[in-house]
Design a protein around this motif. Structure first.
Motif, PDB file in Angstrom:
ATOM      1  N   GLN B   1       5.405  -5.274   8.076  1.00  0.00           N
ATOM      2  CA  GLN B   1       5.112  -4.607   6.694  1.00  0.00           C
ATOM      3  C   GLN B   1       6.372  -4.062   6.054  1.00  0.00           C
ATOM      4  OE1 GLN B   1       2.795  -1.072   6.944  1.00  0.00           O
ATOM      5  NE2 GLN B   1       2.728  -0.897   4.560  1.00  0.00           N
ATOM      6  N   LYS B   2       6.700  -4.345   4.913  1.00  0.00           N
ATOM      7  CA  LYS B   2       7.966  -3.753   4.240  1.00  0.00           C
ATOM      8  C   LYS B   2       7.686  -2.320   4.143  1.00  0.00           C
ATOM      9  CE  LYS B   2       9.017  -8.188   2.015  1.00  0.00           C
ATOM     10  NZ  LYS B   2       9.523  -8.897   0.521  1.00  0.00           N
ATOM     11  N   GLU B   5       7.039  -1.773  -0.892  1.00  0.00           N
ATOM     12  CA  GLU B   5       6.477  -2.985  -1.741  1.00  0.00           C
ATOM     13  C   GLU B   5       5.756  -2.686  -3.093  1.00  0.00           C
ATOM     14  OE1 GLU B   5       4.069  -4.973   2.316  1.00  0.00           O
ATOM     15  OE2 GLU B   5       4.214  -6.324   0.259  1.00  0.00           O
ATOM     16  N   SER B   8       3.986  -7.825  -7.236  1.00  0.00           N
ATOM     17  CA  SER B   8       4.585  -9.222  -7.391  1.00  0.00           C
ATOM     18  C   SER B   8       4.589  -9.433  -8.746  1.00  0.00           C
ATOM     19  CB  SER B   8       4.127 -10.355  -6.716  1.00  0.00           C
ATOM     20  OG  SER B   8       2.724 -10.582  -6.938  1.00  0.00           O
ATOM     21  N   GLY B 104      12.013  -1.094  -3.384  1.00  0.00           N
ATOM     22  CA  GLY B 104      11.193  -2.226  -3.114  1.00  0.00           C
ATOM     23  C   GLY B 104      12.112  -3.413  -3.721  1.00  0.00           C
TER      24      GLY B 104
END
Lengths: 113, 113
Positions: B1-2, B5, B8, B104
């Motif tokens: 997991q970043k 985030e 998108s 992010g």
């Protein structure tokens, strides 16, 4: 009120060479952070300087080093340049106290050929 | 997991509409949260920061923070073509990493006339 300044604006180097980038923080600020931004990505933290010492460091190799001077200005040095070091290098200044609002300079675009 | 985030993109909205940009983070100890706007070829510009739960409004911009859900958002009301840019969410970690901003990947916003 002078903002964050960086020099040079653009730089072209050859693999294996060394480079020095410079930053002057916003008036009244005492902390300088350096970031690397690859194309299409968010900035990645390299390190931070306060009171002429490296206070924090990100996941960058020892080829990346820095310095902060008594007037709070800072340098970023990169040795043994790799093609992958090509990026926008950003300097951000802030105050050690408070919530750490960081203000960015215009950046230095480094191209390694 | 970043660690951080963002929703998108790209995100496209008509002029005059509300643009909603979202960001989640993984470090529960994070202290403060920032939104930067970055025009193509330029450096990030700080537009909002927030450190307590709830809403913070500044002109056409509203930042919202929910620490329990580890979620921060930016609303842009009455969107203008000049708002077209990449929006970066940044989180200031807690503890020993305080002062290090984690970004992010950015969300590209296009406001069309």
């Amino acid at each position: 009120d002078a903002g964050v300044t960086q020099s040079p604006t653009h730089l072209i180097k050859t693999r294996g060479q060394q480079v020095t980038l410079r930053c002057s923080p916003k008036s009244g600020h005492d902390t300088v952070s350096w970031y690397q931004q690859a194309l299409g990505q968010g900035p990645q933290f390299i390190f931070q300087y306060y009171e002429e010492e490296e206070r924090q460091r990100g996941n960058f190799p020892d080829r990346f080093s820095g310095h902060q001077f008594p007037n709070y200005s800072s340098e970023l040095n990169v040795n043994a340049l790799l093609l992958g070091d090509s990026a926008l290098y950003l300097c951000a200044s802030s105050l050690i106290a408070g919530f750490y609002e960081q203000y960015f300079g215009p950046g230095t675009r480094l191209t390694v050929t | 997991q970043k660690e951080v985030e963002q929703n998108s993109g790209p995100l496209s909205v008509p002029e005059g509409a509300i643009a909603s940009l979202n960001c989640t983070y993984s470090d529960r100890g994070s202290q403060s949260f920032f939104w930067y706007r970055q025009y193509s070829g330029k450096s990030p510009e700080l537009i909002m920061f927030i450190y307590s739960n709830g809403d913070k409004e500044d002109g056409r911009f509203t930042a919202q923070l929910n620490k329990a859900s580890q979620y921060v958002s930016l609303l842009i009301r009455d969107s203008q073509p000049s708002d077209s840019a990449t929006y970066l969410c940044a989180v200031n970690a807690g503890g020993t990493s305080y002062g290090k901003l984690t970004f992010g990947q950015g969300t590209i916003l296009t406001v069309h006339p």
